[in-house]
Design an enzyme around this catalytic site. Structure first.
Site, PDB file in Angstrom:
ATOM      1  N   LYS A 144      27.653  60.264  28.470  1.00 46.50           N
ATOM      2  CA  LYS A 144      29.063  60.218  28.021  1.00 46.50           C
ATOM      3  C   LYS A 144      29.120  60.915  26.666  1.00 46.50           C
ATOM      4  O   LYS A 144      28.881  60.299  25.626  1.00 46.50           O
ATOM      5  CB  LYS A 144      29.510  58.758  27.874  1.00 46.50           C
ATOM      6  CG  LYS A 144      30.336  58.261  29.045  1.00 46.50           C
ATOM      7  CD  LYS A 144      30.683  56.796  28.888  1.00 46.50           C
ATOM      8  CE  LYS A 144      32.014  56.598  28.208  1.00 46.50           C
ATOM      9  NZ  LYS A 144      33.156  56.993  29.015  1.00 46.50           N
TER      10      LYS A 144
HETATM   11  N1  PMP Z   1      34.335  58.753  34.792  1.00 51.62           N
HETATM   12  C1  PMP Z   1      34.465  59.099  33.497  1.00 51.62           C
HETATM   13  C2  PMP Z   1      34.519  60.539  33.157  1.00 51.62           C
HETATM   14  C3  PMP Z   1      34.564  58.117  32.503  1.00 51.62           C
HETATM   15  O1  PMP Z   1      34.711  58.469  31.226  1.00 51.62           O
HETATM   16  C4  PMP Z   1      34.520  56.753  32.877  1.00 51.62           C
HETATM   17  C5  PMP Z   1      34.646  55.695  31.821  1.00 51.62           C
HETATM   18  N2  PMP Z   1      33.409  55.405  31.244  1.00 51.62           N
HETATM   19  C6  PMP Z   1      34.362  56.429  34.233  1.00 51.62           C
HETATM   20  C7  PMP Z   1      34.267  57.447  35.166  1.00 51.62           C
HETATM   21  C8  PMP Z   1      34.247  55.005  34.665  1.00 51.62           C
HETATM   22  O2  PMP Z   1      33.020  54.483  34.217  1.00 51.62           O
HETATM   23  P1  PMP Z   1      32.806  52.937  33.943  1.00 51.62           P
HETATM   24  O3  PMP Z   1      33.130  52.235  35.211  1.00 51.62           O
HETATM   25  O4  PMP Z   1      31.361  52.832  33.600  1.00 51.62           O
HETATM   26  O5  PMP Z   1      33.710  52.549  32.838  1.00 51.62           O
END
Ligand code: PMP
Length: 298
Positions: free
Chosen positions: A153
């Site tokens: 991320k």
């Molecule tokens: N895709 C992206 C690009 C994101 O930024 C997120 C948020 N973290 C998600 C999917 C969903 O991930 P999570 O379920 O771990 O929050």
């Protein structure tokens, strides 16, 4: 390189000391920043953080991807989060560890640059699910896994999410859906997507997106409830006879989709979305013994 004594700041010539020299940092200029989004919940057993270990593992992975030395290990970060929640008396909230290259230095040589690491928290009451959203397949394609490491991320990647978001809003919809380079559905701007057809859940394969921790939770909970879950390459046409579509993410948890422009309109009640959503709530509230392993008590 030495910077000038003065900078132009919001219309005024200002001395560099007065302005925040962080303005020059590589986190801002090049998106050299990593972060995480985590939720904590107020339960009968006290405040719990949901899937903290997985979030911290992803955070450390993101930092390693940018060769960033955080200076704190997982246990120390966990302690920091707990301390901060207590200091703010937050019981139900959102936690954001964020680290960025913060040396006032030009150029992209981030190796061995100074890092600033913060943890931010804010209250977020666990309430009703958000209203169903209208989505739009954006003209922008999801970042390609050959160009970036999508498991990390990294803030810079979110230029892609932001452009898709603007595109969707300009078209009159709430959120974008991104296709990958080959035209398969990848994900939303900051969430993953599930399609329900005749009682079966489909979600894109892990290739072209951030594999969300919520996505993983939903797959496990749905299978535990004896639903079939299939990871599948789907073109937008696949949405045409879908019964339900929902999004997943740490912040939104599960969110129903009411429309995907040109492909899907929901006219039945989102039964399976509701069943899984209720199960998710039980899990985060500590009422599902089997999944207590996902809860860290503060
Ligand atoms: N895709 C992206 C690009 C994101 O930024 C997120 C948020 N973290 C998600 C999917 C969903 O991930 P999570 O379920 O771990 O929050």
């Amino acid at each position: 390189m030495k910077f000038s004594d003065k900078i132009w700041l919001n219309g005024h010539i200002t001395s560099i000391e007065k302005a925040n020299t962080l303005n020059f940092h590589q986190g801002l200029n090049y998106g050299a920043c990593v972060y995480e989004g985590i939720r904590c919940y107020d339960t009968k057993n006290g405040v719990v953080i949901f899937r903290l270990d997985e979030h911290l593992e992803r955070f450390l992975y993101s930092a390693r991807t940018l060769h960033m030395e955080l200076g704190f290990n997982k246990i120390e970060i966990e302690e920091g989060i707990k301390k901060l929640l207590k200091a703010n008396k937050i019981r139900s909230g959102y936690i954001r560890p964020i680290a960025f290259y913060s040396e006032a230095k030009m150029g992209i040589n981030i190796l061995n640059s100074k890092v600033t690491f913060m943890i931010l928290v804010w209250p977020w009451k666990d309430g009703e699910p958000g209203r169903p959203v209208g989505m739009y397949i954006t003209k922008y394609r999801r970042l390609d896994p050959a160009s970036v490491d999508l498991k990390a991320k990294i803030s810079g990647y979110y230029a892609n999410a932001l452009l898709g978001y603007i595109d969707a809003r300009e078209a009159g919809y709430d959120q974008p859906i991104f296709l990958d380079k080959k035209g398969y559905i990848a994900e939303g701007a900051v969430n993953n997507i599930f399609v329900v057809k005749q009682g079966v859940l489909y979600t894109p394969k892990l290739r072209n997106m951030l594999g969300g921790i919520t996505r993983d939770t939903i797959i496990k909970l749905a299978r535990d409830l004896k639903f079939k879950v299939i990871e599948k390459d789907m073109r937008p046409e696949y949405l045409k006879n879908a019964d339900e579509v929902f999004l997943t993410g740490t912040g939104i948890e599960l969110q129903s989709v009411k429309e995907i422009a040109g492909y899907f309109k929901s006219d039945i009640r989102s039964t399976i979305t509701e069943i899984i959503s209720k199960r998710y709530k039980l899990v985060i509230n500590g009422q599902a013994l089997k999944f207590h392993k996902w809860l860290t008590i503060v």
